[in-house]
Design a protein around this motif. Structure first.
Motif, PDB file in Angstrom:
ATOM      1  N   LEU A 110       0.831  -1.196   0.000  1.00 24.57           N
ATOM      2  CA  LEU A 110       0.000   0.000   0.000  1.00 24.57           C
ATOM      3  C   LEU A 110       0.873   1.256   0.000  1.00 24.57           C
ATOM      4  O   LEU A 110       2.095   1.183   0.150  1.00 24.57           O
ATOM      5  N   LEU A 111       0.244   2.418  -0.145  1.00 23.74           N
ATOM      6  CA  LEU A 111       0.966   3.686  -0.216  1.00 23.74           C
ATOM      7  C   LEU A 111       1.804   3.907   1.045  1.00 23.74           C
ATOM      8  O   LEU A 111       1.281   3.882   2.160  1.00 23.74           O
TER       9      LEU A 111
ATOM     10  N   TYR B  74     -10.222   6.361  -3.811  1.00 21.61           N
ATOM     11  CA  TYR B  74      -9.743   5.147  -4.469  1.00 21.61           C
ATOM     12  C   TYR B  74     -10.880   4.636  -5.346  1.00 21.61           C
ATOM     13  O   TYR B  74     -12.006   4.419  -4.864  1.00 21.61           O
ATOM     14  N   VAL B  75     -10.619   4.434  -6.625  1.00 24.35           N
ATOM     15  CA  VAL B  75     -11.645   3.999  -7.572  1.00 24.35           C
ATOM     16  C   VAL B  75     -11.372   2.551  -7.960  1.00 24.35           C
ATOM     17  O   VAL B  75     -10.350   2.242  -8.595  1.00 24.35           O
TER      18      VAL B  75
ATOM     19  N   ALA C 236      -3.148  -0.639  -5.703  1.00 19.47           N
ATOM     20  CA  ALA C 236      -2.933  -0.763  -4.263  1.00 19.47           C
ATOM     21  C   ALA C 236      -2.072   0.374  -3.731  1.00 19.47           C
ATOM     22  O   ALA C 236      -2.299   0.890  -2.629  1.00 19.47           O
ATOM     23  N   LYS C 237      -1.092   0.803  -4.516  1.00 20.25           N
ATOM     24  CA  LYS C 237      -0.188   1.873  -4.091  1.00 20.25           C
ATOM     25  C   LYS C 237      -0.897   3.227  -3.958  1.00 20.25           C
ATOM     26  O   LYS C 237      -0.304   4.190  -3.478  1.00 20.25           O
ATOM     27  N   ASP C 238      -2.152   3.303  -4.383  1.00 20.88           N
ATOM     28  CA  ASP C 238      -2.906   4.550  -4.261  1.00 20.88           C
ATOM     29  C   ASP C 238      -3.662   4.636  -2.929  1.00 20.88           C
ATOM     30  O   ASP C 238      -4.199   5.702  -2.594  1.00 20.88           O
TER      31      ASP C 238
ATOM     32  N   ALA D 254      -5.499  -5.396   4.364  1.00 26.02           N
ATOM     33  CA  ALA D 254      -6.266  -5.428   3.116  1.00 26.02           C
ATOM     34  C   ALA D 254      -7.720  -5.075   3.431  1.00 26.02           C
ATOM     35  O   ALA D 254      -8.153  -5.116   4.582  1.00 26.02           O
ATOM     36  N   ILE D 255      -8.465  -4.722   2.393  1.00 23.46           N
ATOM     37  CA  ILE D 255      -9.895  -4.453   2.490  1.00 23.46           C
ATOM     38  C   ILE D 255     -10.561  -5.134   1.305  1.00 23.46           C
ATOM     39  O   ILE D 255     -10.047  -5.087   0.182  1.00 23.46           O
ATOM     40  N   ASP D 256     -11.696  -5.774   1.536  1.00 21.99           N
ATOM     41  CA  ASP D 256     -12.433  -6.311   0.398  1.00 21.99           C
ATOM     42  C   ASP D 256     -13.924  -6.383   0.687  1.00 21.99           C
ATOM     43  O   ASP D 256     -14.379  -6.235   1.828  1.00 21.99           O
TER      44      ASP D 256
END
Length: 553
Positions: free
Chosen positions: A398-399, A422-423, A429-431, A546-548
């Motif tokens: 991640l960022l 975040y779109v 992921a780096k955003d 993480a997120i999902d």
């Protein structure tokens, strides 16, 4: 204060000489006066252990008071190298220190330091420029609530250490007196020299034609497991400080483990890295708590199935007494050797995320065989509508996640923590920021689209690796608010600003009703909930794994 007595084995009486004379005709030997034990290793290193109390814990009995290698002094004359802040300042109820020394045989010398419930050993082996050390305590030292050995070497003799922990030329402290800003906007701290335990065999620094290293043992007496990070080095205007952590309070995720003989070796070289160190001979040195090969067992796993080939896996063994780890092999097998007898929790880690746990029992002189099994707890095994990051126990993808362990979050090299929405389907992921703090980037948006077939109950899963000040995510999807999430169990220290994202990985599973979702554009707004306060990067916050969004089972 109980002064020490020189203890000499009978055959050695004819070989000891006064400290004012040469150390030993053969270049190896032990001498003593009222102030020091002096040990000539016969390998270019002569060191002294202080015997007397100077009335200051910076010069305590039991300290290394001098280290002369190839004619150069590598010990700060004003402050000893010592356990914690001095052997006479380990326990609140103890100040007496007893220091004894003997030449065990023709090739080995042992110095024993006792202070309260702690015993520490210095050992020398003929012809080697090394100081073998071992520390054991049956009760955690309680003045600092930690146990570490810190070497203090004049910076001019050993100037080259890890850059992230070199605080020379700083422009002042920016946090808690131990994180410093530099004139160019970069940050430095002793905390940023850290590495995961499983990734380092030695630490140290170099100077003109010299390297000084501390080589670790299997670290079975530490607490925190294979991914634990803590300070290791600090370079100041006066000293190069090399710190070997036995037990430490920063970002501590589990209780301390007393009763283990913790072994480590100080090694001088000509500047090159230290070789592999043989410590099997310590079995003959009568060290309290030493357990040899015959008193240990082995764990052998035949096959772990259900792993993701894109990630490395670690097998951890832990009990209240000891900890161990080993890598999972490409064929799915694993082997852990030298394990103390007892009942252990065997954990399979996908990178740093626990994805399976089971129990094993280890017996001395025996092999415990673990039958083939499949991991059962990998969140990535469920199909997701969308996912940000990898379920691997780390925010590295991640960022700013790849920089957290080397610098302060305010460092000029960090990308801005407050980010655009975040779109899903467009952003990477780096955003998405690795961390979220209430007063830094307290509101983050994730935008995603759904079609009519997807308007049904879903689960929003949010994984965090660590949290500060009770921080946890708050969730709003469109006009729907989730309830207040529970506080996770986390270390009480700063974590996110001292070079580690490692805490207790926690997965929040939020049930999202179909009525919260709409066809077309949806907006997830993430905030920070906490009953505590704080300023800036010390405000409540957490680091993401993480997120999902996944369909209901």
């Amino acid at each position: 204060m109980k002064l020490s007595r020189l203890r000499v084995v009978p055959w050695l009486l004819g070989t000891l000489v006064a400290a004012s004379g040469p150390a030993c005709a053969e270049g190896f030997g032990l001498t003593a006066d009222a102030t020091y034990f002096t040990i000539d290793t016969g390998g270019g290193l002569v060191f002294k252990i202080r015997r007397v109390d100077y009335g200051s814990n910076t010069q305590s009995p039991g300290d290394i008071a001098s280290m002369v290698y190839q004619g150069v002094q590598y010990q700060d004359a004003g402050r000893g190298s010592q356990v914690n802040s001095g052997f006479d300042y380990l326990f609140k109820d103890t100040s007496a220190v007893d220091v004894q020394a003997s030449q065990v045989d023709a090739d080995h010398i042992k110095v024993t330091v006792r202070a309260g419930d702690l015993v520490h050993y210095y050992l020398a082996r003929r012809g080697e420029p090394r100081i073998y050390m071992a520390t054991r305590f049956t009760r955690e030292p309680d003045t600092l609530n930690l146990a570490r050995f810190i070497l203090r070497v004049p910076i001019g003799a050993l100037p080259v250490g890890p850059e992230p922990s070199d605080i020379r030329g700083n422009s002042g402290a920016i946090e808690s007196g131990d994180v410093f800003g530099m004139p160019d906007g970069q940050t430095r701290s002793k905390h940023y020299s850290n590495m995961r335990l499983k990734d380092w065999r030695y630490i140290g620094a170099t100077g003109p034609n010299v390297g000084l290293w501390v080589v670790r043992d299997n670290n079975e007496g530490n607490s925190g497991g294979p991914f634990y990070r803590s300070l290791l080095n600090q370079g100041t205007d006066t000293n190069q400080e090399i710190t070997y952590i036995i037990n430490y309070g920063e970002a501590q995720t589990e209780p301390f483990r007393p009763g283990i003989l913790n072994r480590y070796t100080l090694v001088f070289t000509g500047g090159d890295k230290p070789p592999t160190i043989d410590t099997n001979w310590l079995a003959d040195m009568a060290l309290e708590g030493y357990v040899g090969k015959a008193g240990r067992g082995r764990v052998l796993g035949t096959k772990v199935r259900g792993v993701d080939g894109k990630h490395d896996y670690t097998i951890g063994l832990s009990s209240a007494t000891a900890q161990y780890w080993t890598d999972l092999r490409e064929d799915g097998s694993f082997e852990a050797t030298g394990v103390l007898p007892g009942d252990y929790t065997l954990t399979v880690f996908k990178n740093e995320l626990a994805v399976d746990r089971r129990s094993v029992t280890v017996r001395a002189g025996d092999t415990t065989k673990v039958a083939a099994f499949k991991v059962t707890g990998d969140p990535a095994s469920r199909r997701a509508v969308w996912r940000i990051g990898d379920w691997d126990g780390s925010p590295a993808e991640l960022l700013n996640g790849d920089r957290l362990t080397m610098m302060h979050p305010s460092d000029v090299r960090m990308s801005p923590w407050a980010t655009p929405a975040y779109v899903v389907g467009t952003s990477k992921a780096k955003d998405f920021p690795a961390c979220q703090w209430r007063e830094v980037n307290g509101s983050l948006e994730v935008r995603f689209r759904l079609n009519s077939d997807q308007i049904a109950e879903h689960h929003l899963r949010l994984g965090i690796t660590a949290a500060h000040a009770g921080g946890r995510p708050s969730v709003k999807i469109n006009q729907w608010y989730a309830g207040v999430l529970a506080i996770s169990s986390q270390p009480s220290s700063r974590t996110l600003t001292v070079g580690t994202y490692r805490g207790n990985n926690t997965l929040y599973d939020v049930v999202v009703p179909a009525s919260a979702l709409v066809v077309g554009d949806n907006v997830l707004t993430l905030g920070v909930t906490s009953g505590s306060q704080g300023v800036g990067f010390l405000s409540p916050g957490f680091s993401y794994d993480a997120i999902d969004l996944v369909p209901a089972p």
